[in-house]
Design a protein around this motif. Structure first.
Motif, mmCIF file in Angstrom:
data_model
loop_
_atom_site.group_PDB
_atom_site.id
_atom_site.type_symbol
_atom_site.label_atom_id
_atom_site.label_comp_id
_atom_site.label_asym_id
_atom_site.label_seq_id
_atom_site.Cartn_x
_atom_site.Cartn_y
_atom_site.Cartn_z
ATOM 1 N N PHE A 200 4.517 -1.682 10.384
ATOM 2 C CA PHE A 200 4.816 -2.730 9.466
ATOM 3 C C PHE A 200 4.869 -2.456 7.999
ATOM 4 C CE2 PHE A 200 2.164 -6.152 7.236
ATOM 5 C CZ PHE A 200 3.191 -7.173 7.270
ATOM 6 N N LEU A 201 3.859 -1.461 7.668
ATOM 7 C CA LEU A 201 3.921 -0.853 6.374
ATOM 8 C C LEU A 201 5.038 -0.032 6.060
ATOM 9 C CD1 LEU A 201 1.694 -0.979 4.115
ATOM 10 C CD2 LEU A 201 0.930 -1.970 6.050
ATOM 11 N N TYR A 202 5.614 0.639 7.006
ATOM 12 C CA TYR A 202 6.923 1.528 6.473
ATOM 13 C C TYR A 202 8.088 0.617 6.095
ATOM 14 C CZ TYR A 202 10.801 4.646 7.618
ATOM 15 O OH TYR A 202 11.836 5.343 7.423
ATOM 16 N N GLY B 249 1.822 6.114 3.514
ATOM 17 C CA GLY B 249 1.608 7.825 3.302
ATOM 18 C C GLY B 249 3.091 8.150 3.814
ATOM 19 N N VAL B 250 3.599 7.752 4.830
ATOM 20 C CA VAL B 250 5.029 8.347 5.278
ATOM 21 C C VAL B 250 6.309 7.969 4.203
ATOM 22 C CG1 VAL B 250 6.838 8.000 6.789
ATOM 23 C CG2 VAL B 250 4.394 8.221 7.651
ATOM 24 N N VAL B 251 6.062 6.600 3.554
ATOM 25 C CA VAL B 251 7.292 6.200 2.932
ATOM 26 C C VAL B 251 6.981 7.195 1.483
ATOM 27 C CG1 VAL B 251 7.752 4.477 1.224
ATOM 28 C CG2 VAL B 251 7.118 3.932 3.538
ATOM 29 N N LYS B 252 5.941 7.652 1.053
ATOM 30 C CA LYS B 252 5.592 8.304 -0.024
ATOM 31 C C LYS B 252 6.006 9.549 0.154
ATOM 32 C CE LYS B 252 1.974 9.810 -3.627
ATOM 33 N NZ LYS B 252 0.921 9.516 -4.020
ATOM 34 N N GLY B 253 5.802 10.198 1.442
ATOM 35 C CA GLY B 253 6.090 11.402 1.437
ATOM 36 C C GLY B 253 7.820 11.520 1.514
ATOM 37 N N PHE B 254 8.341 10.491 2.076
ATOM 38 C CA PHE B 254 9.966 10.553 1.828
ATOM 39 C C PHE B 254 10.428 10.626 0.437
ATOM 40 C CE2 PHE B 254 10.487 8.672 6.313
ATOM 41 C CZ PHE B 254 10.239 9.881 7.025
ATOM 42 N N GLN B 255 9.808 9.929 -0.486
ATOM 43 C CA GLN B 255 10.597 9.536 -1.849
ATOM 44 C C GLN B 255 9.248 9.396 -2.613
ATOM 45 O OE1 GLN B 255 13.004 6.241 -1.750
ATOM 46 N NE2 GLN B 255 12.278 5.573 0.303
ATOM 47 N N TYR C 292 8.622 6.274 -5.186
ATOM 48 C CA TYR C 292 7.124 5.757 -4.541
ATOM 49 C C TYR C 292 6.355 5.390 -5.993
ATOM 50 C CZ TYR C 292 3.185 4.109 -1.834
ATOM 51 O OH TYR C 292 2.182 3.510 -1.359
ATOM 52 N N GLU C 293 6.015 6.381 -6.694
ATOM 53 C CA GLU C 293 5.110 6.149 -7.727
ATOM 54 C C GLU C 293 5.779 5.378 -8.934
ATOM 55 O OE1 GLU C 293 3.837 10.029 -8.952
ATOM 56 O OE2 GLU C 293 2.281 10.270 -6.858
ATOM 57 N N ARG C 294 7.169 5.474 -9.158
ATOM 58 C CA ARG C 294 7.760 4.709 -10.323
ATOM 59 C C ARG C 294 7.868 3.445 -9.864
ATOM 60 N NH1 ARG C 294 13.102 3.608 -11.193
ATOM 61 N NH2 ARG C 294 13.812 4.778 -9.586
ATOM 62 N N LEU C 295 8.090 2.838 -8.724
ATOM 63 C CA LEU C 295 8.397 1.653 -8.285
ATOM 64 C C LEU C 295 7.043 0.753 -7.739
ATOM 65 C CD1 LEU C 295 11.740 2.290 -6.330
ATOM 66 C CD2 LEU C 295 11.260 1.226 -8.579
ATOM 67 N N GLY C 296 5.847 1.434 -7.698
ATOM 68 C CA GLY C 296 4.737 0.606 -7.556
ATOM 69 C C GLY C 296 4.235 0.939 -5.960
ATOM 70 N N GLY C 297 4.909 1.453 -5.195
ATOM 71 C CA GLY C 297 4.515 1.616 -3.906
ATOM 72 C C GLY C 297 4.378 0.482 -3.113
ATOM 73 N N GLY C 298 4.529 -0.551 -3.604
ATOM 74 C CA GLY C 298 4.329 -1.932 -2.729
ATOM 75 C C GLY C 298 2.750 -2.515 -2.807
#
Length: 287
Positions: A66-68, A150-156, A160-166
């Motif tokens: 769901f988070l991914y 965490g997996v999403v952040k690991g990919f990019q 992730y940090e620039r776009l707020g990470g959801g």
């Protein structure tokens, strides 16, 4: 001819209506339905059952997926210079609602398909599951959400940090009270839908209800997101909010984080109270 008339008469009355239409339907009891007993507060035997841990793993995996998917969708919209060149708010809402529909369908037979601590909390207050199972579910949901983000952040990591990470935050122009109110009402809509879609009495009366249950639940998530994304980004799921905030880990993600726990838990409690006291009138039923 008399024999044929008798066949017609018998044929017309052989198959009666399974459920009366209108107000009569509300007054007649379903004969094959019995109110299930409330779940015990503590059930130590669960801890030695494989099905207990299997259900927790199902909640972990479902919340992870769901988070991914949803965080990637939110980031895709945030990255686009124009909402017209992305799926926009409607696409985000469809991603959240569609994933809940799919995941509830996949896991309902294993864990009940909660995928949300607020849903688990509401069902616990209604005595649909034990405290042992409720706490275990919430822990597994939060861990799954953290791993998914965490997996999403690991990919990019940079994006992730620039776009707020959801991460959920209260939008400018809205107060904490506005955000809290939006989370309470939004979660009430979701949990009330969960209670109605999974009602055991309706399951006994209409065989199609268990099959269709994930559809109204997913649609409720979709509609709530359409309404509240401009206010809070739509939490209504403390595990989703915690996972995104913990992995993003910036001040703005934590400033109002309590709203995304307090609001959903209040909304879930109100939905459980309304369903049990008003819709089902459980305390007022004769023994």
């Amino acid at each position: 001819m008399e024999g044929k008339d008798e066949d017609v008469r018998l044929g017309a009355n052989r198959y009666r209506e399974r459920q009366p239409i209108g107000t009569t339907a509300q007054s007649q009891d379903v004969k094959d339905y019995q109110e299930p007993p409330p779940a015990p507060l503590f059930e130590p035997g669960e801890l030695s059952s494989w099905s207990f841990y299997r259900a927790g793993i199902a909640e972990f995996v479902a919340t992870f997926l769901f988070l991914y998917i949803t965080v990637l969708t939110v980031m895709g919209v945030a990255r686009s210079p124009s909402k017209c060149s992305s799926v926009g708010i409607q696409g985000i809402a469809w991603a959240f609602g569609g994933m809940i529909f799919a995941l509830v369908y996949c896991t309902a037979g294993i864990s009940g398909g909660h995928i949300n601590p607020a849903v688990t909390f509401g069902l616990f207050l209604a005595r649909k599951l034990s405290l042992t199972r409720a706490v275990f579910y919430i822990i597994m949901q939060c861990l799954g959400a953290i791993c998914g983000a965490g997996v999403v952040k690991g990919f990019q990591k940079t994006q992730y940090e620039r776009l707020g990470g959801g991460a959920n935050t209260i939008s400018k122009g809205y107060t904490k009270g506005d955000g809290l109110g939006a989370e309470i009402v939004g979660t009430f809509v979701l949990v009330y839908t969960v209670f109605s879609a999974t009602d055991a009495k309706r399951n006994a009366r209409d065989s199609h209800v268990p099959i269709l249950a994930p559809l109204p639940i997913g649609f409720a998530v979709f509609l709530v997101h359409l309404a509240t994304i401009p206010i809070t980004g739509t939490g209504i799921n403390p595990a989703r909010s915690l996972g995104a905030a913990l992995i993003f880990n910036k001040d703005q993600a934590w400033d109002d984080h309590w709203v995304f726990w307090v609001g959903p838990f209040i909304g879930a409690a109100l939905a459980a109270l309304y369903h049990q006291m008003v819709i089902r009138a459980v305390p007022f039923k004769s023994k």
